[in-house]
Design a protein around this motif. Structure first.
Motif, short mmCIF file in Angstrom:
data_model
loop_
_atom_site.label_atom_id
_atom_site.label_comp_id
_atom_site.label_asym_id
_atom_site.label_seq_id
_atom_site.Cartn_x
_atom_site.Cartn_y
_atom_site.Cartn_z
N ARG A 166 9.97 4.48 3.14
CA ARG A 166 9.77 3.03 3.30
C ARG A 166 9.46 2.36 1.96
O ARG A 166 9.52 1.14 1.85
CB ARG A 166 8.64 2.76 4.30
CG ARG A 166 7.23 3.04 3.82
CD ARG A 166 6.25 2.92 4.99
NE ARG A 166 4.86 3.03 4.60
CZ ARG A 166 4.05 1.99 4.43
NH1 ARG A 166 4.51 0.75 4.58
NH2 ARG A 166 2.79 2.15 4.09
N TYR A 167 9.14 3.15 0.94
CA TYR A 167 8.87 2.59 -0.38
C TYR A 167 10.13 2.46 -1.23
O TYR A 167 10.13 1.78 -2.26
CB TYR A 167 7.87 3.48 -1.14
CG TYR A 167 6.61 3.80 -0.36
CD1 TYR A 167 5.70 2.80 -0.05
CD2 TYR A 167 6.35 5.10 0.07
CE1 TYR A 167 4.55 3.10 0.67
CE2 TYR A 167 5.20 5.40 0.78
CZ TYR A 167 4.31 4.39 1.09
OH TYR A 167 3.18 4.69 1.80
N THR A 168 11.21 3.11 -0.82
CA THR A 168 12.42 3.18 -1.63
C THR A 168 13.08 1.82 -1.88
O THR A 168 13.48 1.53 -3.02
CB THR A 168 13.41 4.17 -1.03
OG1 THR A 168 12.84 5.50 -1.09
CG2 THR A 168 14.73 4.17 -1.77
N PRO A 169 13.24 0.95 -0.86
CA PRO A 169 13.86 -0.35 -1.15
C PRO A 169 13.12 -1.15 -2.21
O PRO A 169 13.74 -1.76 -3.10
CB PRO A 169 13.83 -1.06 0.22
CG PRO A 169 13.82 0.05 1.21
CD PRO A 169 13.00 1.13 0.58
N ASP A 170 11.79 -1.14 -2.15
CA ASP A 170 11.01 -1.86 -3.15
C ASP A 170 11.16 -1.20 -4.52
O ASP A 170 11.26 -1.88 -5.54
CB ASP A 170 9.54 -1.88 -2.73
CG ASP A 170 8.66 -2.60 -3.74
OD1 ASP A 170 8.90 -3.79 -3.98
OD2 ASP A 170 7.76 -1.96 -4.30
N ALA A 171 11.18 0.14 -4.54
CA ALA A 171 11.34 0.85 -5.81
C ALA A 171 12.68 0.50 -6.46
O ALA A 171 12.76 0.34 -7.69
CB ALA A 171 11.25 2.36 -5.58
N ARG A 172 13.71 0.36 -5.65
CA ARG A 172 15.03 -0.01 -6.21
C ARG A 172 14.97 -1.39 -6.87
O ARG A 172 15.54 -1.60 -7.94
CB ARG A 172 16.08 0.00 -5.10
CG ARG A 172 16.54 1.38 -4.66
CD ARG A 172 17.86 1.30 -3.91
NE ARG A 172 18.32 2.63 -3.51
CZ ARG A 172 18.16 3.14 -2.29
NH1 ARG A 172 17.55 2.42 -1.36
NH2 ARG A 172 18.61 4.35 -2.00
N GLN A 173 14.29 -2.33 -6.21
CA GLN A 173 14.17 -3.66 -6.80
C GLN A 173 13.44 -3.61 -8.13
O GLN A 173 13.82 -4.29 -9.10
CB GLN A 173 13.42 -4.58 -5.84
CG GLN A 173 14.17 -4.95 -4.59
CD GLN A 173 13.41 -6.00 -3.79
OE1 GLN A 173 13.20 -7.12 -4.25
NE2 GLN A 173 12.98 -5.63 -2.60
N ARG A 174 12.41 -2.81 -8.19
CA ARG A 174 11.63 -2.71 -9.42
C ARG A 174 12.44 -2.05 -10.52
O ARG A 174 12.30 -2.37 -11.70
CB ARG A 174 10.33 -1.96 -9.15
CG ARG A 174 9.38 -2.74 -8.25
CD ARG A 174 8.11 -1.95 -7.91
NE ARG A 174 7.38 -2.60 -6.83
CZ ARG A 174 6.46 -3.54 -7.01
NH1 ARG A 174 6.13 -3.94 -8.22
NH2 ARG A 174 5.85 -4.08 -5.97
N MET A 175 13.30 -1.10 -10.14
CA MET A 175 14.15 -0.46 -11.14
C MET A 175 15.14 -1.48 -11.74
O MET A 175 15.42 -1.44 -12.94
CB MET A 175 14.90 0.71 -10.51
CG MET A 175 14.02 1.90 -10.18
SD MET A 175 14.93 3.27 -9.41
CE MET A 175 15.87 3.87 -10.83
N VAL A 176 15.67 -2.36 -10.90
CA VAL A 176 16.55 -3.41 -11.41
C VAL A 176 15.80 -4.30 -12.38
O VAL A 176 16.29 -4.64 -13.47
CB VAL A 176 17.12 -4.24 -10.24
CG1 VAL A 176 17.86 -5.47 -10.77
CG2 VAL A 176 18.06 -3.40 -9.38
#
Length: 284
Positions: A166-176
């Protein structure tokens, strides 16, 4: 002939005050630790209550007592995953990172490892330190991008190993966000070199952005700086090839460069922080 009249009244009063202070201090030192008889369950409960209420220093104190007195058992293990967050919120970034690393090392198969990687990334991503806090100062070459680079790696590990977390979508945004911030930083350094007519160094920085951060928001500016630097170095073929790519993919930027307009890096502090503040945070 004068006879001894003993200590003066003021001296006597001072001695009385000193005696009282020493007595009170002694009594306080003899007082028992109020948590001395607490069970592991009670220590954990008080630590969690302090954490939930925002009293992070108190939460840290109770978690540390729990781990010191009851190093084994489910409460100590739960404390190991919660104390990094308490450290983080208490402003102790180094302690938070160390606690996360210790948890991962001691619990390599724990079901909350995804949260541990996510939290580690958040600590490194903290906007009050490193690249974000200094907000592209006058000398960008002196900026420390290591925390953001480490955050990118932490989030990348989460995305790679736990794609369904459940943390992965937010992590992707932060990576961008991190990719764009680091790319913008590199171009700030390139501009720094251009101002000093260090064209070779500027080329190296701009090429690094093109090769390392494909899709970054500042890609048009990277190509523009690369073109300008090649022209300054009389590398006409390289300049023409770069302009061809620029015209094909970013015609407006190409037109601006050919018209002699300065290259502007759109990475203002307010925009970065505003973007950051809109991101959610998932506490475990």
């Amino acid at each position: 002939m004068h006879c001894s009249r003993g200590p003066t009244v003021s001296v006597v009063r001072w001695l009385i005050v000193l005696a009282v202070i020493l007595t009170v201090s002694g009594c306080a030192a003899l007082q028992e630790d109020p948590t001395a008889d607490w069970s592991a369950s009670q220590l954990y409960g008080e630590a969690k209550a302090a954490l939930d209420s925002g009293n992070y220093p108190q939460a840290v104190e109770y978690y540390e007592l729990l781990e010191a007195r009851f190093p084994f058992g489910r409460f100590a293990q739960q404390a190991q995953i919660e104390i990094p967050y308490a450290y983080y919120k208490a402003g102790e970034a180094e302690a938070a990172l160390a606690a996360v690393d210790r948890f991962v090392q001691l619990n390599p198969r724990h079901p909350n490892l995804d949260y541990a990687y996510y939290l580690r990334g958040l600590v490194n991503f903290d906007p009050d330190q490193g690249l974000l806090s200094r907000a592209f100062p006058m000398d960008p070459a002196e900026m420390d991008t290591q925390p953001l680079e480490e955050a990118f790696q932490d989030f990348g590990r989460l995305v790679s190993e736990y794609p369904e977390s459940r943390y992965t979508p937010d992590a992707r945004q932060r990576m961008v966000f991190i990719r764009n911030a680091l790319a913008a930083h590199e171009l700030r350094v390139a501009q720094f070199y251009i101002e000093r007519r260090a064209w070779v160094a500027a080329v190296q920085r701009a090429r690094y952005v093109v090769e390392r951060y494909p899709g970054a928001a500042v890609m048009p500016q990277a190509l523009a700086i690369l073109y300008q630097s090649y022209r300054a170095l009389d590398l006409d073929q390289h300049a023409e090839n770069t302009m061809a790519v620029l015209e094909l993919n970013y015609p407006e930027q190409a037109e601006a460069v050919l018209a002699g307009q300065p290259v502007v890096i759109d990475a203002e502090t307010g925009g970065l922080r505003g973007w950051f503040e809109r991101l959610p945070f998932f506490a475990n």
